[in-house]
Design a protein around this motif. Structure first.
Motif, mmCIF file in Angstrom:
data_model
loop_
_atom_site.group_PDB
_atom_site.id
_atom_site.type_symbol
_atom_site.label_atom_id
_atom_site.label_comp_id
_atom_site.label_asym_id
_atom_site.label_seq_id
_atom_site.Cartn_x
_atom_site.Cartn_y
_atom_site.Cartn_z
ATOM 1 N N GLU A 1 0.834 -1.210 0.000
ATOM 2 C CA GLU A 1 0.000 0.000 0.000
ATOM 3 C C GLU A 1 0.868 1.259 0.000
ATOM 4 O O GLU A 1 0.639 2.200 -0.766
ATOM 5 N N LEU A 2 1.888 1.279 0.866
ATOM 6 C CA LEU A 2 2.760 2.452 0.964
ATOM 7 C C LEU A 2 3.559 2.678 -0.320
ATOM 8 O O LEU A 2 3.816 3.825 -0.703
ATOM 9 N N LYS A 3 3.942 1.598 -0.979
ATOM 10 C CA LYS A 3 4.714 1.714 -2.214
ATOM 11 C C LYS A 3 3.825 1.892 -3.440
ATOM 12 O O LYS A 3 4.331 2.146 -4.546
ATOM 13 N N GLY A 4 2.504 1.753 -3.272
ATOM 14 C CA GLY A 4 1.587 1.941 -4.391
ATOM 15 C C GLY A 4 1.683 0.865 -5.451
ATOM 16 O O GLY A 4 1.528 1.128 -6.647
ATOM 17 N N ILE A 5 1.937 -0.359 -5.003
ATOM 18 C CA ILE A 5 2.038 -1.494 -5.931
ATOM 19 C C ILE A 5 1.184 -2.638 -5.411
ATOM 20 O O ILE A 5 0.712 -2.613 -4.265
ATOM 21 N N SER A 6 1.004 -3.662 -6.231
ATOM 22 C CA SER A 6 0.223 -4.816 -5.801
ATOM 23 C C SER A 6 1.048 -5.705 -4.879
ATOM 24 O O SER A 6 2.288 -5.654 -4.866
ATOM 25 N N LEU A 7 0.327 -6.524 -4.125
ATOM 26 C CA LEU A 7 0.980 -7.487 -3.245
ATOM 27 C C LEU A 7 1.861 -8.436 -4.058
ATOM 28 O O LEU A 7 2.963 -8.801 -3.629
ATOM 29 N N GLU A 8 1.369 -8.820 -5.225
ATOM 30 C CA GLU A 8 2.115 -9.728 -6.099
ATOM 31 C C GLU A 8 3.427 -9.102 -6.555
ATOM 32 O O GLU A 8 4.474 -9.756 -6.576
ATOM 33 N N GLU A 9 3.368 -7.816 -6.928
ATOM 34 C CA GLU A 9 4.582 -7.111 -7.377
ATOM 35 C C GLU A 9 5.608 -7.029 -6.255
ATOM 36 O O GLU A 9 6.808 -7.239 -6.477
ATOM 37 N N LEU A 10 5.138 -6.699 -5.054
ATOM 38 C CA LEU A 10 6.047 -6.592 -3.915
ATOM 39 C C LEU A 10 6.681 -7.949 -3.608
ATOM 40 O O LEU A 10 7.893 -8.044 -3.381
ATOM 41 N N ASN A 11 5.868 -8.972 -3.591
ATOM 42 C CA ASN A 11 6.374 -10.312 -3.285
ATOM 43 C C ASN A 11 7.415 -10.749 -4.317
ATOM 44 O O ASN A 11 8.462 -11.320 -3.970
#
Length: 208
Positions: free
Chosen positions: A185-195
């Motif tokens: 949320e803080l980075k403005g990306i999806s959970l999938e992208e972060l993972n």
């Protein structure tokens, strides 16, 4: 979706890096082994060192926790000597270092010149200026539970490049998935992208 817990103390978590305690049998999943600055025994140090060396198996992902702590009872020079010896061990076996640091960040930065291995500050919860100086010196930052409620730390995470981030539960009792959700949320990306990015970061530090 599985979420990697970069630094934890719970044996029921296999998808992460378990912090091996002194005298424990190394587990059959990724772990780190090191001499914590609060655990240095100057009178029995060679025994501690031999035990650390024996704890390094094929499942040892990193050397750590190791580092510097301004509140530890051990003399600061001895802390520095033990830290440097662990840095040299990491160089020898080509493993990243998981760093414990309390009010000694600029001293830790000074040790960076001794290693070609990745150095990750675990449980990072300090202000942006310290984060910026660490990032300029090519450190990684691993964030924990405080990101869920500390607005200043949330801003620090926002300015930290995605390819320098890890997430951890450490000793806290909460879900790593909750932390991944907040970070995404803080980075403005999806959970999938972060993972996916954190998985790539792991491969990067694993390969030196």
């Amino acid at each position: 979706m599985d979420f990697f817990d970069f630094h934890h103390h719970k044996k029921n978590i296999a998808n992460g890096i378990y912090n091996l305690e002194p005298g424990e049998t190394p587990p059959a999943f990724p772990y780190s082994a090191g001499i914590h600055p609060n655990m240095i025994d100057a009178d029995q140090f060679e025994d501690q060192w031999n035990r650390l060396y024996a704890d390094i198996t094929e499942n040892c992902f990193a050397i750590g926790e190791c580092g510097l702590d301004s509140f530890a009872e051990t003399d600061q020079k001895i802390q520095g000597d033990v830290f440097l010896r662990q840095i040299r061990l990491a160089n020898e076996i080509k493993k990243p270092l998981i760093i414990h640091c309390v009010r000694k960040f600029y001293e830790v930065i000074g040790f960076k010149k001794y290693t070609g291995q990745p150095m990750i500050i675990h449980g990072f919860n300090k202000k942006e200026s310290i984060a910026s100086d660490l990032l300029k010196n090519n450190f990684y930052l691993s964030f924990g539970k405080a990101v869920l409620y500390n607005l200043s730390l949330q801003n620090t995470l926002k300015i930290t490049p995605l390819n320098k981030i890890f997430l951890e539960t450490d000793n806290d009792d909460f879900s790593i998935e909750e932390l991944y959700g907040k970070a995404a949320e803080l980075k403005g990306i999806s959970l999938e992208e972060l993972n996916k990015q954190i998985t790539e970061n792991l491969e990067t530090i694993k390969n030196g």
